[in-house]
Design an enzyme around this catalytic site. Sequence first.
Site, PDB file in Angstrom:
ATOM      1  N   ASP A 177     -22.862  -0.676  37.270  1.00  0.00           N
ATOM      2  CA  ASP A 177     -23.802  -1.803  37.207  1.00  0.00           C
ATOM      3  C   ASP A 177     -25.177  -1.339  36.727  1.00  0.00           C
ATOM      4  O   ASP A 177     -26.011  -2.154  36.327  1.00  0.00           O
ATOM      5  CB  ASP A 177     -23.941  -2.468  38.579  1.00  0.00           C
ATOM      6  CG  ASP A 177     -23.262  -3.837  38.638  1.00  0.00           C
ATOM      7  OD1 ASP A 177     -23.038  -4.424  37.563  1.00  0.00           O
ATOM      8  OD2 ASP A 177     -22.989  -4.320  39.743  1.00  0.00           O
TER       9      ASP A 177
ATOM     10  N   GLN B 182     -20.752  -6.582  44.723  1.00  0.00           N
ATOM     11  CA  GLN B 182     -21.210  -7.879  44.236  1.00  0.00           C
ATOM     12  C   GLN B 182     -22.370  -8.406  45.087  1.00  0.00           C
ATOM     13  O   GLN B 182     -22.274  -8.444  46.309  1.00  0.00           O
ATOM     14  CB  GLN B 182     -20.052  -8.883  44.248  1.00  0.00           C
ATOM     15  CG  GLN B 182     -20.400 -10.244  43.664  1.00  0.00           C
ATOM     16  CD  GLN B 182     -20.769 -10.179  42.180  1.00  0.00           C
ATOM     17  OE1 GLN B 182     -20.102  -9.521  41.400  1.00  0.00           O
ATOM     18  NE2 GLN B 182     -21.831 -10.854  41.811  1.00  0.00           N
TER      19      GLN B 182
ATOM     20  N   LYS C   5     -14.392 -10.613  36.372  1.00  0.00           N
ATOM     21  CA  LYS C   5     -14.381  -9.171  36.122  1.00  0.00           C
ATOM     22  C   LYS C   5     -12.972  -8.598  36.253  1.00  0.00           C
ATOM     23  O   LYS C   5     -12.547  -7.772  35.435  1.00  0.00           O
ATOM     24  CB  LYS C   5     -15.353  -8.478  37.078  1.00  0.00           C
ATOM     25  CG  LYS C   5     -16.811  -8.797  36.770  1.00  0.00           C
ATOM     26  CD  LYS C   5     -17.753  -8.451  37.902  1.00  0.00           C
ATOM     27  CE  LYS C   5     -19.166  -8.923  37.578  1.00  0.00           C
ATOM     28  NZ  LYS C   5     -20.125  -8.741  38.685  1.00  0.00           N
TER      29      LYS C   5
END
Length: 293
Positions: A119, A96, A52
């Site tokens: 997200d 994460q 990312k």
Amino acid sequence: MTIIDGKLISAQVKQELKEEVEKQKVNGGKIPHLAAILVGNNGSSETYVASKIKSCEEIGFKSTLIRRDSTTTEVELLEIIEQLNNDDDIDGFIVQLPLPEQINVDKVIEAIEPRKDVDGFHPINLGRMAKGLPAYISATPFGVLELIKRYKIETSGKHCVVVGRSHIVGLPMSILMQRNDYPGNCTVSLVHSRTKNLAEITRQADILIAAIGKPEFITADMVKEGAVVIDVGLTRVIDTTKKSGFALKGDVKFDEVASKCSYITPVPGGVGLMTVAALMYNTLLSARKEIYK
């Protein structure tokens, strides 16, 4: 049979995003800024976050990586989230997953400001998506939609079977595939580990989306001729023949299923690469305030 090339499509999306960022620079617009919080030293998480950050560099985004060790408390993590919520330069951020067991994942996700939830996991974004309102779509479902769209796969009137009901993939995927849009307008069946006669249902699928998290769960006898098969699974399986000691397997037994399909995604090289591209896209939307005005 056509293999859907996630590497090719993700590269196209990233190039398009790069061009958009360059236009914003020329016009004096804000450069998108993505932050990532990594707690602990999970190998897979390290790899995902690194990809990312690398994608941010390639596209021209700013990025910030916040690392904390596995002993981090829930209170400490929530404090970091609050700081990012209030930082006007941060357009979006991710925490994460998975997180250490002492941290409540739901509490963490709900603490994220929905406007920065790139997200797409926050209940507000999930709810807005379900109602057809502007929202950040979870990265993996977004990636699947983009693959379907760019390969011009017909969805209207088709029977789509989604295998797996997680709030991250299966559930939003089932909602998106039945919406009055393209891709969409499918008749959708959502099946899972408790479904009786599961194979009987998957054999009816014109479009089969496997997101159950069990390596090579979908076998040839579960797929009808000519089906479109989208494999969302990605599991590390021990393989002593590999230098790394493991192989990556999807939820579909590719070697025996592929010959029956009209389209199929490989693992690796399919949906996984699209999730990062989708995250970048959501971050650009946030910087432009296109979802939340």
